[in-house]
Design a protein around this motif. Structure first.
Motif, PDB file in Angstrom:
ATOM      1  N   ASP A   1       0.726  -1.118   0.130  1.00 32.80           N
ATOM      2  CA  ASP A   1       0.047  -0.082  -0.094  1.00 32.80           C
ATOM      3  C   ASP A   1       0.852   1.220  -0.020  1.00 32.80           C
ATOM      4  N   LEU A   2       1.447   1.606  -0.922  1.00 32.62           N
ATOM      5  CA  LEU A   2       2.111   2.861  -1.515  1.00 32.62           C
ATOM      6  C   LEU A   2       1.753   4.204  -0.896  1.00 32.62           C
ATOM      7  N   ARG A   3       0.268   4.119  -0.843  1.00 33.55           N
ATOM      8  CA  ARG A   3      -0.286   5.427  -0.272  1.00 33.55           C
ATOM      9  C   ARG A   3       0.104   5.647   1.027  1.00 33.55           C
ATOM     10  N   ALA A   4       0.504   4.462   1.887  1.00 33.08           N
ATOM     11  CA  ALA A   4       0.961   4.545   3.156  1.00 33.08           C
ATOM     12  C   ALA A   4       2.155   5.716   3.295  1.00 33.08           C
ATOM     13  N   VAL A   5       2.909   5.980   2.383  1.00 28.80           N
ATOM     14  CA  VAL A   5       4.071   6.629   2.187  1.00 28.80           C
ATOM     15  C   VAL A   5       3.920   8.198   2.460  1.00 28.80           C
ATOM     16  N   PRO A   6       3.081   8.923   1.708  1.00 30.01           N
ATOM     17  CA  PRO A   6       2.667   9.970   2.064  1.00 30.01           C
ATOM     18  C   PRO A   6       1.881  10.433   3.260  1.00 30.01           C
ATOM     19  N   GLU A   7       1.075   9.353   3.620  1.00 22.86           N
ATOM     20  CA  GLU A   7       0.449   9.585   4.596  1.00 22.86           C
ATOM     21  C   GLU A   7       1.121   9.459   5.811  1.00 22.86           C
ATOM     22  N   THR A   8       2.190   8.610   5.918  1.00 21.49           N
ATOM     23  CA  THR A   8       3.234   8.503   7.064  1.00 21.49           C
ATOM     24  C   THR A   8       3.814   9.793   7.217  1.00 21.49           C
ATOM     25  N   ARG A   9       4.389  10.228   5.998  1.00 23.10           N
ATOM     26  CA  ARG A   9       5.238  11.601   6.162  1.00 23.10           C
ATOM     27  C   ARG A   9       4.311  12.703   6.730  1.00 23.10           C
ATOM     28  N   ARG A  10       3.044  12.645   6.311  1.00 23.80           N
ATOM     29  CA  ARG A  10       2.154  13.596   7.045  1.00 23.80           C
ATOM     30  C   ARG A  10       2.092  13.451   8.601  1.00 23.80           C
ATOM     31  N   ALA A  11       1.968  12.203   8.708  1.00 21.27           N
ATOM     32  CA  ALA A  11       1.758  11.969  10.355  1.00 21.27           C
ATOM     33  C   ALA A  11       2.958  12.432  11.332  1.00 21.27           C
ATOM     34  N   LEU A  12       4.040  11.936  10.642  1.00 20.16           N
ATOM     35  CA  LEU A  12       5.307  12.350  11.241  1.00 20.16           C
ATOM     36  C   LEU A  12       5.754  13.935  11.284  1.00 20.16           C
ATOM     37  N   ARG A  13       5.165  14.345  10.247  1.00 18.94           N
ATOM     38  CA  ARG A  13       5.483  15.983  10.214  1.00 18.94           C
ATOM     39  C   ARG A  13       4.657  16.609  11.543  1.00 18.94           C
ATOM     40  N   GLU A  14       3.377  16.040  11.420  1.00 20.38           N
ATOM     41  CA  GLU A  14       2.672  16.622  12.601  1.00 20.38           C
ATOM     42  C   GLU A  14       3.145  16.150  13.902  1.00 20.38           C
ATOM     43  N   LEU A  15       3.884  15.110  14.023  1.00 21.60           N
ATOM     44  CA  LEU A  15       4.502  14.684  15.364  1.00 21.60           C
ATOM     45  C   LEU A  15       5.545  15.688  15.752  1.00 21.60           C
ATOM     46  N   LEU A  16       6.369  15.851  14.827  1.00 26.23           N
ATOM     47  CA  LEU A  16       7.677  16.727  14.767  1.00 26.23           C
ATOM     48  C   LEU A  16       7.519  18.314  14.566  1.00 26.23           C
ATOM     49  N   ARG A  17       6.413  18.318  14.783  1.00 23.13           N
ATOM     50  CA  ARG A  17       5.987  20.029  14.349  1.00 23.13           C
ATOM     51  C   ARG A  17       6.792  20.992  15.237  1.00 23.13           C
ATOM     52  N   HIS A  18       7.255  20.795  16.513  1.00 26.14           N
ATOM     53  CA  HIS A  18       8.143  21.602  17.360  1.00 26.14           C
ATOM     54  C   HIS A  18       9.300  21.005  17.766  1.00 26.14           C
TER      55      HIS A  18
END
Length: 148
Positions: free
Chosen positions: A30-47
């Motif tokens: 499920d390669l759709r998981a790649v951009p979804e994972t990037r988005r979730a990680l970006r949120e985790l690392l926001r600060h």
């Protein structure tokens, strides 16, 4: 069998200070998981970290997730933990094939560069073969926050 996507961000308080964690099940191929994972990680690392560290973390995470989904015929699991000492990202899959660093072929487009990027940009990285009754491996990397 595809697992429903699971995502969890937790605040935990171990001895060295508060941590946040992202866990995500990645369905096979499920390669759709790649951009979804990037988005979730970006949120985790926001600060987190100095400018540019989050982008490096996203890139390296994308490489590990893509490798797990493209080079195995299995589901995978991502765990990203961020705390005072830095970030650790782990991608677990159920295959016993050890990933190999490859020298990319010039005519091969962008294929074969993932682990070279991880090796070049991560502060530490490695592969843990699970063994002892468990099948599979965990490919991981660490980044400090770059605040020093």
């Amino acid at each position: 069998m595809k697992h429903p996507e699971k995502e969890r961000v937790d605040g935990v308080a171990p001895g060295d200070g508060p941590q946040k964690q992202l866990k995500r099940m990645l369905g096979k191929a499920d390669l759709r998981a790649v951009p979804e994972t990037r988005r979730a990680l970006r949120e985790l690392l926001r600060h987190w970290g100095r400018p540019g560290r989050s982008e490096i973390a996203e890139l390296l995470t994308s490489e590990l997730v893509t490798n797990a989904l493209v080079h195995t015929d299995r589901d995978a699991e991502l765990t990203a933990t961020v705390g005072p000492s830095g970030l650790r990202v782990e991608v677990r899959d159920d295959t016993d094939r050890r990933p190999r660093l490859r020298v990319p072929i010039a005519d091969d487009g962008t294929n074969g560069r993932g682990l070279l990027l991880v090796q070049s940009l991560a502060d530490a990285w490695g592969v843990v073969m699970l063994g002892a009754g468990a099948t599979g491996k965990v490919v991981w990397f660490e980044l400090d926050g770059g605040t020093a």
